[in-house]
Structure formats: structure tokens, C-alpha cells
Design an enzyme around this catalytic site. Structure first.
Site, PDB file in Angstrom:
ATOM      1  N   GLU A 199     122.032  41.380  89.470  1.00 15.54           N
ATOM      2  CA  GLU A 199     120.808  41.952  90.060  1.00 15.54           C
ATOM      3  C   GLU A 199     120.197  41.106  91.179  1.00 15.54           C
ATOM      4  O   GLU A 199     118.992  40.862  91.198  1.00 15.54           O
ATOM      5  CB  GLU A 199     119.780  42.210  88.954  1.00 15.54           C
ATOM      6  CG  GLU A 199     120.309  43.181  87.905  1.00 15.54           C
ATOM      7  CD  GLU A 199     119.359  43.413  86.740  1.00 15.54           C
ATOM      8  OE1 GLU A 199     118.216  42.950  86.775  1.00 15.54           O
ATOM      9  OE2 GLU A 199     119.790  44.062  85.778  1.00 15.54           O
ATOM     10  N   ASP A 245     123.688  54.119  80.042  1.00 16.80           N
ATOM     11  CA  ASP A 245     122.868  54.918  79.126  1.00 16.80           C
ATOM     12  C   ASP A 245     122.252  56.035  79.960  1.00 16.80           C
ATOM     13  O   ASP A 245     122.024  55.867  81.154  1.00 16.80           O
ATOM     14  CB  ASP A 245     121.821  54.099  78.351  1.00 16.80           C
ATOM     15  CG  ASP A 245     121.012  53.134  79.197  1.00 16.80           C
ATOM     16  OD1 ASP A 245     120.879  53.343  80.422  1.00 16.80           O
ATOM     17  OD2 ASP A 245     120.481  52.163  78.625  1.00 16.80           O
ATOM     18  N   HIS A 276     122.215  52.858  84.485  1.00 18.97           N
ATOM     19  CA  HIS A 276     121.092  53.296  83.646  1.00 18.97           C
ATOM     20  C   HIS A 276     120.562  54.578  84.296  1.00 18.97           C
ATOM     21  O   HIS A 276     119.893  54.521  85.331  1.00 18.97           O
ATOM     22  CB  HIS A 276     120.008  52.214  83.600  1.00 18.97           C
ATOM     23  CG  HIS A 276     120.472  50.951  82.937  1.00 18.97           C
ATOM     24  ND1 HIS A 276     120.788  50.897  81.597  1.00 18.97           N
ATOM     25  CD2 HIS A 276     120.686  49.713  83.426  1.00 18.97           C
ATOM     26  CE1 HIS A 276     121.166  49.664  81.286  1.00 18.97           C
ATOM     27  NE2 HIS A 276     121.120  48.921  82.385  1.00 18.97           N
ATOM     28  N   GLU A 321     126.643  49.120  81.936  1.00 26.51           N
ATOM     29  CA  GLU A 321     125.482  49.199  81.035  1.00 26.51           C
ATOM     30  C   GLU A 321     125.037  50.650  80.870  1.00 26.51           C
ATOM     31  O   GLU A 321     123.845  50.962  80.852  1.00 26.51           O
ATOM     32  CB  GLU A 321     124.319  48.354  81.587  1.00 26.51           C
ATOM     33  CG  GLU A 321     124.687  46.907  81.830  1.00 26.51           C
ATOM     34  CD  GLU A 321     123.512  46.060  82.303  1.00 26.51           C
ATOM     35  OE1 GLU A 321     122.356  46.511  82.228  1.00 26.51           O
ATOM     36  OE2 GLU A 321     123.776  44.925  82.757  1.00 26.51           O
ATOM     37  N   ASN A 337     127.136  42.302  89.373  1.00 29.39           N
ATOM     38  CA  ASN A 337     126.621  43.413  88.561  1.00 29.39           C
ATOM     39  C   ASN A 337     125.206  43.782  89.004  1.00 29.39           C
ATOM     40  O   ASN A 337     124.367  42.900  89.213  1.00 29.39           O
ATOM     41  CB  ASN A 337     126.593  42.936  87.096  1.00 29.39           C
ATOM     42  CG  ASN A 337     126.293  44.025  86.098  1.00 29.39           C
ATOM     43  OD1 ASN A 337     126.922  45.079  86.115  1.00 29.39           O
ATOM     44  ND2 ASN A 337     125.336  43.772  85.209  1.00 29.39           N
TER      45      ASN A 337
HETATM   46  O1  G2I Z   1     116.894  45.750  81.089  1.00 32.70           O
HETATM   47  C1  G2I Z   1     118.072  46.405  80.764  1.00 32.70           C
HETATM   48  C2  G2I Z   1     119.280  45.628  81.238  1.00 32.70           C
HETATM   49  C3  G2I Z   1     119.312  45.614  82.758  1.00 32.70           C
HETATM   50  N1  G2I Z   1     120.476  44.909  83.251  1.00 32.70           N
HETATM   51  C4  G2I Z   1     120.699  43.584  82.734  1.00 32.70           C
HETATM   52  C5  G2I Z   1     120.636  43.561  81.219  1.00 32.70           C
HETATM   53  O2  G2I Z   1     120.753  42.255  80.729  1.00 32.70           O
HETATM   54  C6  G2I Z   1     119.361  44.197  80.719  1.00 32.70           C
HETATM   55  O3  G2I Z   1     119.387  44.128  79.286  1.00 32.70           O
HETATM   56  C7  G2I Z   1     118.149  43.968  78.664  1.00 32.70           C
HETATM   57  C8  G2I Z   1     118.362  43.929  77.163  1.00 32.70           C
HETATM   58  O4  G2I Z   1     118.889  45.159  76.747  1.00 32.70           O
HETATM   59  C9  G2I Z   1     117.022  43.715  76.449  1.00 32.70           C
HETATM   60  O5  G2I Z   1     117.250  43.488  75.059  1.00 32.70           O
HETATM   61  O6  G2I Z   1     117.542  42.787  79.088  1.00 32.70           O
HETATM   62  C10 G2I Z   1     116.227  42.642  78.561  1.00 32.70           C
HETATM   63  C11 G2I Z   1     115.558  41.413  79.174  1.00 32.70           C
HETATM   64  O7  G2I Z   1     115.384  41.566  80.523  1.00 32.70           O
HETATM   65  C12 G2I Z   1     116.315  42.501  77.050  1.00 32.70           C
HETATM   66  O8  G2I Z   1     115.015  42.473  76.508  1.00 32.70           O
HETATM   67  C13 G2I Z   1     114.679  41.311  75.833  1.00 32.70           C
HETATM   68  C14 G2I Z   1     113.197  41.281  75.681  1.00 32.70           C
HETATM   69  O9  G2I Z   1     112.600  41.253  76.974  1.00 32.70           O
HETATM   70  C15 G2I Z   1     112.790  40.060  74.919  1.00 32.70           C
HETATM   71  O10 G2I Z   1     111.394  40.076  74.694  1.00 32.70           O
HETATM   72  C16 G2I Z   1     113.560  39.982  73.615  1.00 32.70           C
HETATM   73  O11 G2I Z   1     113.278  38.762  72.965  1.00 32.70           O
HETATM   74  O12 G2I Z   1     115.304  41.291  74.561  1.00 32.70           O
HETATM   75  C17 G2I Z   1     115.039  40.081  73.871  1.00 32.70           C
HETATM   76  C18 G2I Z   1     115.881  40.064  72.607  1.00 32.70           C
HETATM   77  O13 G2I Z   1     115.599  41.194  71.821  1.00 32.70           O
END
Ligand code: G2I
Length: 453
Positions: free
Chosen positions: A161, A268, A239, A266, A203
């Protein structure tokens, strides 16, 4: 010409000629029987079908059953990111990343590494750095993490990103970008040096169709290829809502035409046309030979980061949704075969025979076991060693093999760099544990090279 609206029967062999921008490309639609899982259906054309996995859910049996049944590639949803792997400068923590990696490898899946550098999910100490100090910390992070996982990762999202939204087509402002525009190529070079066998990907999101942002990425990839900066693949996160943009396949194709693989990383899809959207995405990837696989960003709707949008293939109870069926059907309908061809059919049983012996260094309450694997009269392409640990004994670490678990009967599988053993020659791996390994009597069987499993 609309390649996605063709009529295909499962046993038909269809050939279509696409006049691509760089000349005529032959699209061969392969004959495919109806596979019953996403991973097996994708494998018929040499592709993978993957999912993001959260370490905290590996104790959920519904989740793990679907994971093991359906998917052939795994991405750690958060556990290999900078904040997770280097919480303090120079102190690395691979506990949860390794859990996901080992669960995947010991169940015959491959792993996409996500993500070495990103402006989000940086540890606090890195957010406070700038200039050459941040640059060297970032490159050290790439080197350390890619080295830790060396030989075990199919593809790394080296940089995630880094391009700006909107119409500029330029880079996003971030602390990393402010270290100098060459931070991305420096990261790719460091990743290649640390793990020469991993495919190295850029990515991003909102790069799914042809737009200013994806053209910015395209221009960077073209420049990297021209200057010999190591890059092997581009990840389109995808997404989406309802479905992909109309020029999705054309966008995948233009990246492929630069000589890189394209992966849907990714996926969805929210919205009322979800099932159609999933089949459209699948067909677009299947139509481009260098679109090597698709990963959905979670298993059940309740696992999704898009709370309340239900954008995945399984409902909260683990039931298959209409989107699952449309995806499976699209995979079974066939498409182009990726370079290298189907990877898992027919299964490669491996060749040769082997023996294993153990050398123990025990102390009160613990031990290190060094296992020697010796090939018989013909060479090995890969191997598996089984050790029956006494109850109360737990593996706490290992090297040069991937274990199926930490207690009881553990099967150890070679890593990429030590699967091939010449006739009569040996290789070693080891593990340490708490408890005792007295009397351990390992057994060895020949196996396929890790890539083929
Ligand atoms: O935002 C969706 C995705 C966009 N592209 C990059 C990916 O790495 C990203 O994944 C998401 C995860 O699915 C989430 O799970 O990235 C988020 C963070 O930017 C993740 O969220 C985080 C929460 O912000 C935290 O508060 C939490 O502790 O997930 C953590 C673990 O559950």
C-alpha cells in the site's frame, strides 16, 4: 471479446485466441473434472486458492476444519507484520507467525508472507524514527524477517500500500516514503538477498481496475523490470463491493504482460451481487496464465475485518454460501494453465528411501535432539521423519525442518533447502524441548519435494 462469457462444459477442451496488446496469446482451457474443494479445483490449472488466517483462531475446530479441507495457501492476517514481528527494535518475535506457518506447511499448504513494510501496523518505536535511521531499521527488518522464514515462503508482500489514493498516481506520503523514493527498491533488493527463492510482490488496494493508482504501480513495476530491481509479482487486494470493475481482467493482463505474476491477495466482496462477483473475479484470474492464485481475506463472515458486510465464502456457522458454489464452479470450469502447469496432480510420491538417527544432548528438564537423515541407494527429493515423543515432553523450537506439532507423534518435513539428498549422503535437522527425549527412535520415509506437496 468477452472471454468470461464463454460456455464451457467440464469435459470440453476449448481453445480461444486472444489478440493481446503484445501479440497473439494462446488461451487454452483445460479439461477438468469437478473437484469438490477450492484448493483442489484451483490446482487443476496449477493455481492455489488461499485464505488469511488468524493465529488466535487455530483452536477453533470449525475454522481449522474448513481451513484444512478447502485451502492450499495461507496468509497470516496480522502475525507477520512489523508490529507483531519486531515489537522492540532488534528484538524479534515469531511465535504467532510461526504457528500459522507451521500449521500450513505441516498440512501441505504454502504460505504468502504479509507484509514486510507498510505505513500501517508499524511498532511504536519505528513510527518515531525518520531519515537514515528509519531506512536502516526498515531494511534490517526486511532482512531479519525474510531470513527467519527463508525457504518457507511462496511469495512475500515486500511492500504494501505505498501508492496514494485519488488521481495523482504517485506515492503515498509516509515516514517510509520520506526516507527517499528508492525505499521500495531497497526493500525488494534486501528481500531477494535474504530469501532468494521467495517470489517478491508489491501489494495494494484500489488497484483492481485500470485507474491512476494502478497505473502508478504499473509504471513502477515496468521501471523495476527495466532496471533489474527484483520483483516477481503484483498483488491486487480486491476488497470489492458487488464485483470487480469491468476492466479487471485487462488490468491483470497488463501486469502479466510486464513479466510478473499477478495474485488476488485479499479478496472479499460485499453487496447483493456477491456470488456473481466471486465468479467474475475467479474467471478473470483463470483467463490470465500468470494470475497464479486467489486468496480470500478470511474464512467465515464472522472472521472478516469488514464487520457486518458478510463478504466471505462461508457463513458464521461455517456453511458454504452461494458465493462458495459460484467460486468452485468457476474454478472447475477451467481456464488457462499457469506456467509450470498443475502442481498437485498427479501427486508426486517422492523417490528413494532413507533412515534417520538421533544424537541427544540432554540436561535436567530439557534436551536438544540433532537428527541425521541419510538417503539410501538412490537420491531423495524430500523426506519425512516421525518421532514419538514421550508424554510430558514438548518441542520448544526447531531448525531445518517443519514439525506437525509439539507433543506426541511429530512428523518433521524437510524445508526447501534440504529436501534433496544425494544417494548415501546425509542432512541434519534438530529440535529442542522440555522434558526428555531418551530412547527416541526416529523413522524416515521419502517424500515429494516440498514445493510439490
Ligand atoms: O484492512 C484490511 C487489509 C488491507 N490490506 C492489508 C491488510 O493487512 C489489511 O488487513 C487488516 C486485518 O484484516 C485486520 O485484522 O489489517 C488491519 C490493521 O490495519 C487488521 O486490524 C487489526 C486491528 O486494527 C487491531 O486493532 C487488532 O489488534 O487487527 C488486530 C488484530 O486483531
Amino acid at each position: 471479446m468477452n472471454l468470461t462469457s464463454r460456455s464451457v462444459s467440464r469435459t470440453a477442451i476449448v481453445s480461444t485466441v486472444l489478440a493481446a496488446s503484445l501479440g497473439a496469446t494462446l488461451i487454452v482451457t483445460t479439461s477438468a473434472s469437478a473437484a469438490t474443494t477450492l484448493g483442489a479445483a484451483a490446482a487443476q490449472t496449477g493455481r492455489y486458492y488461499g485464505t488469511a488466517v488468524a493465529a488466535g483462531k487455530l483452536g477453533d475446530s470449525t475454522y481449522v476444519n474448513i481451513l484444512n479441507r478447502e485451502f492450499s495457501m495461507v496468509t497470516a492476517e496480522n502475525e507477520m507484520k512489523w508490529d507483531a514481528t519486531e515489537p522492540n527494535r532488534g528484538q524479534f518475535n515469531y511465535t504467532n507467525g510461526d504457528r500459522i506457518l507451521n500449521q500450513a506447511l505441516s498440512n501441505g499448504k504454502r504460505v504468502r508472507g504479509h507484509a514486510l513494510l507498510w505505513h500501517q501496523q508499524q511498532p511504536g518505536w519505528a513510527r518515531g524514527l525518520s531519515g537514515s535511521d528509519l531506512r536502516s531499521a526498515a531494511i534490517n527488518h526486511v532482512t531479519q524477517v525474510a531470513s527467519h522464514y527463508r525457504g518457507k515462503i511462496y511469495a512475500w508482500d515486500v511492500v504494501n500500500e505505498a501508492f496514494a489514493d485519488g488521481g495523482s498516481g504517485g506515492r503515498r506520503d509516509s515516514n517510509l516514503q520520506r526516507t527517499g523514493n528508492d525505499w521500495i527498491e531497497a526493500a525488494f533488493r534486501a528481500a531477494r538477498a535474504a530469501d532468494p527463492n521467495a517470489k517478491l510482490c508489491y501489494n495494494d488496494y484500489n488497484t483492481d481496475g485500470i485507474n491512476a493508482k494502478s497505473t502508478g504501480v504499473y509504471t513502477m513495476v515496468r521501471d523495476f523490470k527495466a532496471r533489474g530491481v527484483p520483483i516477481d509479482c503484483v498483488g491486487l487486494q480486491s476488497h470489492l463491493t458487488n464485483g470487480p470493475p469491468g476492466d479487471y481482467q485487462a488490468n491483470i493482463q497488463r501486469f502479466a504482460d510486464l513479466g510478473v505474476d499477478v495474485q488476488i491477495t485479499e479478496l472479499d466482496i460485499a453487496g447483493s451481487s456477491q456470488a456473481n462477483g466471486f465468479s467474475s473475479v475467479t474467471r478473470a484470474c483463470m483467463a490470465v496464465a500468470r494470475c497464479t492464485g486467489i486468496t480470500v481475506w478470511g474464512i467465515r463472515d464472522t472472521d472478516s475485518w469488514r464487520t457486518g458486510e458478510n463478504p466471505l465464502l462461508f457463513d458464521g456457522s461455517g456453511n458454504k454460501k452461494a458465493a462458495y458454489t459460484s467460486t468452485l464452479n468457476a474454478l472447475n470450469a477451467g481456464g488457462t494453465t499457469v506456467p509450470g502447469g498443475p502442481t498437485t496432480t498427479p501427486p508426486d510420491p517422492g523417490s528413494g528411501s532413507c533412515t534417520a538417527s538421533v544424537s541427544l544432548n540432554p540436561w535436567t528438564g530439557g534436551f536438544v535432539a540433532t537428527v541425521t537423515v541419510t538417503a539410501g541407494s538412490s537420491a531423495l527429493t524430500g523426506w519425512r521423519v516421525t518421532t514419538a515423543l514421550p508424554s510430558g515432553t514438548t518441542v520448544t523450537g526447531s531448525w531445518s525442518a517443519v514439525g506437525s506439532g509439539t507433543t506426541g507423534t511429530v512428523t518433521w518435513t524437510n524445508v526447501d533447502y534440504n529436501g534433496a539428498v544425494a544417494a548415501g549422503r546425509s542432512t541434519e535437522f534438530g529440535f529442542q524441548g522440555s522434558g526428555s527425549a531418551e530412547g527416541l527412535s526416529p523413522t524416515c520415509t521419502a517424500a515429494a519435494a516440498r514445493e510439490a506437496r
